[in-house]
Structures are given as structure tokens and as C-alpha cells.
Design a protein around this motif. Structure first.
Motif, PDB file in Angstrom:
ATOM      1  N   VAL A  25      57.111  85.354  49.188  1.00 57.80           N
ATOM      2  CA  VAL A  25      56.165  84.738  50.113  1.00 57.80           C
ATOM      3  C   VAL A  25      56.645  83.319  50.390  1.00 57.80           C
ATOM      4  O   VAL A  25      57.055  82.601  49.482  1.00 57.80           O
ATOM      5  CB  VAL A  25      54.740  84.691  49.511  1.00 57.80           C
ATOM      6  N   LYS A  26      56.604  82.926  51.674  1.00 57.89           N
ATOM      7  CA  LYS A  26      57.011  81.578  52.054  1.00 57.89           C
ATOM      8  C   LYS A  26      56.143  81.096  53.206  1.00 57.89           C
ATOM      9  O   LYS A  26      55.909  81.833  54.170  1.00 57.89           O
ATOM     10  CB  LYS A  26      58.492  81.544  52.466  1.00 57.89           C
ATOM     11  N   SER A  27      55.668  79.844  53.081  1.00 61.69           N
ATOM     12  CA  SER A  27      54.868  79.224  54.135  1.00 61.69           C
ATOM     13  C   SER A  27      55.482  77.905  54.543  1.00 61.69           C
ATOM     14  O   SER A  27      56.101  77.217  53.727  1.00 61.69           O
ATOM     15  CB  SER A  27      53.434  78.992  53.652  1.00 61.69           C
ATOM     16  N   TYR A  28      55.287  77.547  55.818  1.00 58.43           N
ATOM     17  CA  TYR A  28      55.654  76.236  56.335  1.00 58.43           C
ATOM     18  C   TYR A  28      54.417  75.637  56.990  1.00 58.43           C
ATOM     19  O   TYR A  28      53.814  76.261  57.868  1.00 58.43           O
ATOM     20  CB  TYR A  28      56.785  76.325  57.357  1.00 58.43           C
ATOM     21  N   GLU A  32      52.072  81.096  56.879  1.00 60.08           N
ATOM     22  CA  GLU A  32      52.895  82.008  56.093  1.00 60.08           C
ATOM     23  C   GLU A  32      53.878  82.737  57.007  1.00 60.08           C
ATOM     24  O   GLU A  32      53.475  83.391  57.971  1.00 60.08           O
ATOM     25  CB  GLU A  32      52.002  83.005  55.366  1.00 60.08           C
ATOM     26  N   HIS A  35      55.624  87.539  54.168  1.00 53.26           N
ATOM     27  CA  HIS A  35      54.400  88.074  53.561  1.00 53.26           C
ATOM     28  C   HIS A  35      54.761  89.128  52.513  1.00 53.26           C
ATOM     29  O   HIS A  35      54.541  90.324  52.721  1.00 53.26           O
ATOM     30  CB  HIS A  35      53.507  88.701  54.632  1.00 53.26           C
ATOM     31  N   ASP A  71      57.687  80.354  47.874  1.00 54.58           N
ATOM     32  CA  ASP A  71      56.414  79.973  47.253  1.00 54.58           C
ATOM     33  C   ASP A  71      56.069  80.919  46.107  1.00 54.58           C
ATOM     34  O   ASP A  71      55.566  80.502  45.064  1.00 54.58           O
ATOM     35  CB  ASP A  71      55.293  79.992  48.293  1.00 54.58           C
TER      36      ASP A  71
END
Length: 548
Positions: A25-28, A32, A35, A71
Motif C-alpha cells: 500500500v502506498k499513498s501520496y 492511496e 491498494h 506504507d
């Protein structure tokens, strides 16, 4: 097959072994972008990674390569957890990445590049002879025809890319991530590069992740396909179980099929020998499977375009161009195809005054035209879209709207001051019609490559061209954006009456979008339009290589 369905083991190792990415999972900025993505690469696997621009491919690659931290999620290599916080950590874990912008240095020798940052020393002194001998053994092992003592910049891009892979393996990499490696290659270079990648995977049990927008290339070399859509795995399956249509629909939606010629040819079910594949010769009627009632692209419907001008080129000569004849008509798309070094880009650059015209004649609507510079060309209605989006196109740190209106700032002045409201309205209108996605008020460099290309197309349309010269208009964009750009090109010509010239290194693209086609070779063209029976990818390749 969806990511939730079980899939068969592939490659030389079972799924779950080798390189395993789990639930990343990665958000900026609170958004997100990945997912819970999972990916497996077994030794000997070549995994094709595809998806629309902004789908999360680059983010996933950067996480695996150690350039970006996830993340949440985990990564194991050969069954052992790997805490990767930097590219050095990734290489220590056996993972190397070869980006489009190569990291090897062209002004250093082959030997110096092989040992860059990993020099062999004794008592503080470089062991030059030992390094040269090891470099010679390495290039021989990989079948590279290079001299360890020559500068790397003397060799073509394909050779440099293969050397970068060889260096990675030399430094104990067991998994290699390749990011659009064929973007700057053509013809035999692509074939030889893909053949070598396939052989390396098989012979050295190398696990490969290959990011590529060209399905023909993936069908040649990959044994599995993973498709990312909006940050989620939509497809994860053996490639021989997938049709091209399934992949296209997963990435771009049903509406993309009618305009993606080679992907939509009847019977195209996968494999390198399938119709529409790299060796196919599907008729141009199939490649132009677009209904006559196809609606105008929204960028054209609202007007703002001018009728095209007849462009006639006779014996054009320049620094690379050695004698080119061609005719482009209003309301039609002229496709120009040729191998690397054929002079395609140089013809367009000469027509707008970026390269000096040494001889010949150019006529616009029957009247002589001698290009002096791009501003002069613009006044005559000629507008050029560069192939080099990053170096010659976008101004990275400026916002999207400013990038769109840069060439027309002088047309929006009131009492000597810029009419910023009018400029903003014009740029926003164009970006809305071209469906530019992302933060339009932020720096254009933050957009995906496909949306950056749409910004440049909006810039070209802002200049109200009558002759639009497009150099590799879909280079490095995903299937969905490619479909949109193809629709736009046809609509500009067929609905708005513009004269459009498209240079492309992709045979399928020329056949898909062009009404008329010419082939350049070694800076020359006699202007002969290819007859209908020769308007196929295979025939284009034959014509180009026969003339080379």
C-alpha cells in the motif's frame, strides 16, 4: 483472470518463491495509489507489467527497487524477508533496476562502467588489468560485441541497456526490473534485445519484470502478465491463457477496442504468431476498424481549428535529410515510417525551421515556403510536437496551464500586460477537452507520462495549427491514452479538415491512424504512397529494411 482467482505456477520456480511482493500500500498526499498490490517473480520468469499511466506501475517498481518506501506490505527474496530502504539495499538483496534513463556513463569506458563504484584495488591502487580482464570475460559471457577499452557512448542504446543488465548480474542480481527498455529502440534492435532478455532469463534463471506498453513485445518474451488498474491487480495469469482483447479491455475498457488496431484484429488471441502480432500482416481494413459515424473528439467539436493547408515537399535536403518528396493533404493523416536514422524527425524539424534547410522546395497551398524558425512556421500554420517530451517538450516545474499557453502568450495582452484570466480559460478549456487527469494546477512533471503528453497536445492545439506535425505522439503512453490520441488525430483531420503528419516507429500505429503512408530510408523518400495491399505492419517493415 482476476487477482482473486488462483493461477497456475509459471517459470522455473513455484509461485510464492523467488521475489514475492505482498499487499503493498502506498499513498501520496493522503491519496492511496497502490491498494494492496502483490506480485511474484520466480527465477526464470519474465513477467510483463502493464497498465494505464497513473495505474501505479512506476510506484510499484520504485518500491521494489528501494527508491520509494511503501506504507504497508512486505517483500521477500528467495523466502527471506528483505528490508529495502534504498537502491543499495535492493542490490544487496539481489534486485537491480534498469530505467529508461540509463545509469551507466557514456563518457567512461566499458570497463570503468562495469566496476563503477565497485573498483578492484590492492593496497589502495586500482588493479586496472584485472578489471579489464573481468570486463572482457563479462561481455563475452553475455555475447556483447564491445571493446572493454572503448567509451560506452560509442555504442547504441540497445547495447548499453544489455551491458547494464550484465553489470547487474555481475553484481549478483537475481531479479532485474526493466522499465520501458525498448522505447528508444527499433526494428532489429528490439528483436535482438528481447531475444537476449528471454535467453538470460532461461539460461541464468534470472527473474525479470518487464514494464512495456507494446503487447506484441510482451507476447514475444513474457510468460506471465500482471495488469495494474487504478492501483490494483486486475490480471495476474500466464500469458498463453490471455487474449490481447482481454488485456486491452482490462486496462482501457471496451471502448478502446475499435481503435487499437493490432489488439482488436479478429482472431488475435495471443502468441507471437497470432494475427496482428509482431509478424502479422492483417489487412488495413481490420486495422481501421472504426465506424464512419465515430463522433468528433471533444477537442474539435467546439471549433477553434482552421482548415488545413496542402503541404508539398520536393527534394528536401538538410543536415540529415538527403532528398525527400512527400505530399500531405487537408483532411487526411499522412504517416511517415522508417528505421532509426532514416531522417523522420529531421524532416519535421526542417519543416518548422529547427534544422536548416539546405535545398529543395516546400509549397503551402502551391506557394513557396522557406521555414526560418518555429515562430515563422507557426504564423504559416505549421505546428510541431516534439518526440522528446522530457527534454524538449514540457517545462517541468511550471504548472500545466502555463505549459499549454507558453507559445501564445503574446496573443493575450491587454495594455501591455498578460491577460491571465483569458490564458487560464483557454488552457483549462483545452485540458478539459483532452481529459488531462491529475493536479492541473501543480507542476506538470507530477503528472503521468500520458497526461504530460496530453498537455503538449493541448499546447499544439492552442496555436490553432493548419498543418500539425506529430513526432511519436504516443511514445511512452498507455493503451487507453494511445486510443484517445488516435481518436483525436483522426478527428482533427477528418472532422476539422486539418492537415496532419504523424511520424511513428510503431508499424501498427502508422497503419492504425494514417490515411496515406510513406517510408523514409537513409534520409530519402520518393514520396510514393504505399498501395492498400502494403499498408500492413509486416509490409512496412519489409519496405523499410529493403530500402535500408
Amino acid at each position: 483472470m482476476s487477482a482473486d482467482e488462483p493461477s497456475a505456477a509459471t517459470g522455473t520456480g513455484a509461485r510464492g518463491s523467488g521475489l514475492a511482493v505482498r499487499d503493498v500500500v502506498k499513498s501520496y498526499s493522503g491519496v492511496e495509489v497502490l491498494h494492496g498490490v502483490s506480485l511474484d517473480v520466480a527465477p526464470g520468469d519474465v513477467v510483463g507489467l502493464v497498465g494505464h499511466n497513473g495505474a501505479g506501475k512506476s510506484t510499484l517498481l520504485r518500491i521494489i527497487a528501494g527508491a520509494t518506501r511503501a506504507d504497508r506490505g512486505s517483500l521477500t527474496v528467495d523466502g527471506r524477508p528483505a528490508a529495502i530502504g534504498s537502491p543499495r539495499d535492493a542490490l544487496a538483496a539481489g534486485i537491480a533496476t534498469v530505467y529508461q534513463e540509463l545509469s551507466l556513463l557514456p563518457n567512461l569506458t566499458v570497463t570503468q562502467n562495469v566496476f563503477l563504484g565497485d573498483e578492484v584495488t590492492r593496497t589502495g591502487m586500482l588493479r586496472r588489468g584485472a578489471m579489464r580482464d573481468q570486463a572482457a570475460a563479462l561481455v563475452e559471457e553475455f555475447g556483447l560485441k564491445v571493446d572493454p577499452d572503448r567509451q560506452l557512448g560509442e555504442y547504441p542504446v540497445a547495447t548499453r541497456q544489455l551491458l547494464e543488465i550484465a553489470v547487474a548480474v555481475h553484481r549478483d542480481a537475481r531479479y532485474v526490473l526493466l522499465d520501458e527498455p525498448t522505447t528508444s529502440l527499433e526494428g532489429r534492435q528490439v528483436d535482438e534485445f528481447l531475444d537476449t532478455v528471454r535467453e538470460l532469463a532461461a539460461d541464468k534463471s534470472l527473474g525479470v519484470v518487464l514494464v512495456d506498453h507494446k503487447l506484441d513485445e510482451l507476447y514475444r518474451v513474457a510468460n506471465r502478465m500482471v495488469a495494474l488498474v487504478d492501483g490494483q491487480v486486475r490480471i495476474d495469469a500466464p500469458l498463453d491463457q490471455l487474449s490481447r482483447d482481454e488485456i486491452v479491455v482490462a486496462i482501457a475498457g471496451e471502448e478502446a477496442l475499435p481503435v487499437l488496431g493490432s489488439a482488436a484484429v479478429e482472431g488475435s488471441s495471443g502468441g507471437p504468431g497470432a494475427p496482428g502480432g509482431s509478424g502479422g500482416s492483417a489487412p488495413v481494413a481490420a486495422l481501421h476498424a472504426v465506424p464512419d459515424e465515430e463522433p468528433a473528439h471533444p477537442a474539435v467539436v467546439a471549433g477553434g481549428t482552421r482548415p488545413g493547408r496542402r503541404l508539398e515537399v520536393r527534394g528536401l535536403r538538410g543536415p540529415v535529410v538527403a532528398g525527400v518528396d512527400l505530399v500531405a493533404e487537408p483532411g487526411r493523416v499522412l504517416g511517415i515510417y522508417g528505421l532509426v536514422g532514416a531522417g523522420r524527425t529531421e524532416v519535421l524539424r526542417t519543416l518548422v525551421g529547427l534544422d536548416r534547410m539546405h535545398g529543395g522546395q516546400v509549397l503551402l497551398d502551391g506557394r513557396p515556403y522557406t521555414p526560418r524558425n518555429p515562430a515563422h512556421a507557426q504564423r504559416e500554420g505549421l505546428v510541431y510536437l516534439t518526440e522528446e517530451r522530457k527534454s524538449d517538450g514540457i517545462v517541468p516545474r511550471l504548472d500545466c496551464g502555463t505549459n499549454v499557453v507558453l507559445p501564445v502568450l503574446g496573443q493575450h495582452r491587454r495594455l501591455g500586460l498578460l491577460d491571465r484570466r483569458a490564458l487560464a480559460a483557454r488552457s483549462e478549456e483545452l485540458m478539459e477537452r483532452l481529459r488531462v487527469r491529475g493536479d492541473r494546477r501543480g507542476a506538470v512533471v507530477n503528472l503521468s507520462g500520458g497526461n504530460q503528453q496530453k498537455v503538449l497536445l493541448a499546447r499544439a492545439l492552442a496555436q490553432n495549427p493548419r498543418v500539425l506535425l506529430l513526432d511519436e505522439p504516443t511514445k511512452g503512453v498507455d493503451l487507453g491514452v494511445k486510443a484517445e490520441i488516435h481518436r483525436l488525430i483522426r478527428s482533427l483531420a477528418h472532422d476539422a479538415g486539418m492537415t496532419v503528419v504523424v511520424v511513428s516507429s510503431e508499424e501498427d500505429e502508422v497503419c492504425e491512424v494514417a490515411d496515406d503512408m510513406v517510408v523514409l530510408s537513409q534520409g530519402t523518400s520518393d514520396g510514393r504512397l504505399l498501395p492498400p495491399e502494403e499498408r500492413t505492419p509486416a509490409a512496412l517493415r519489409r519496405a523499410a529494411w529493403a530500402a535500408a
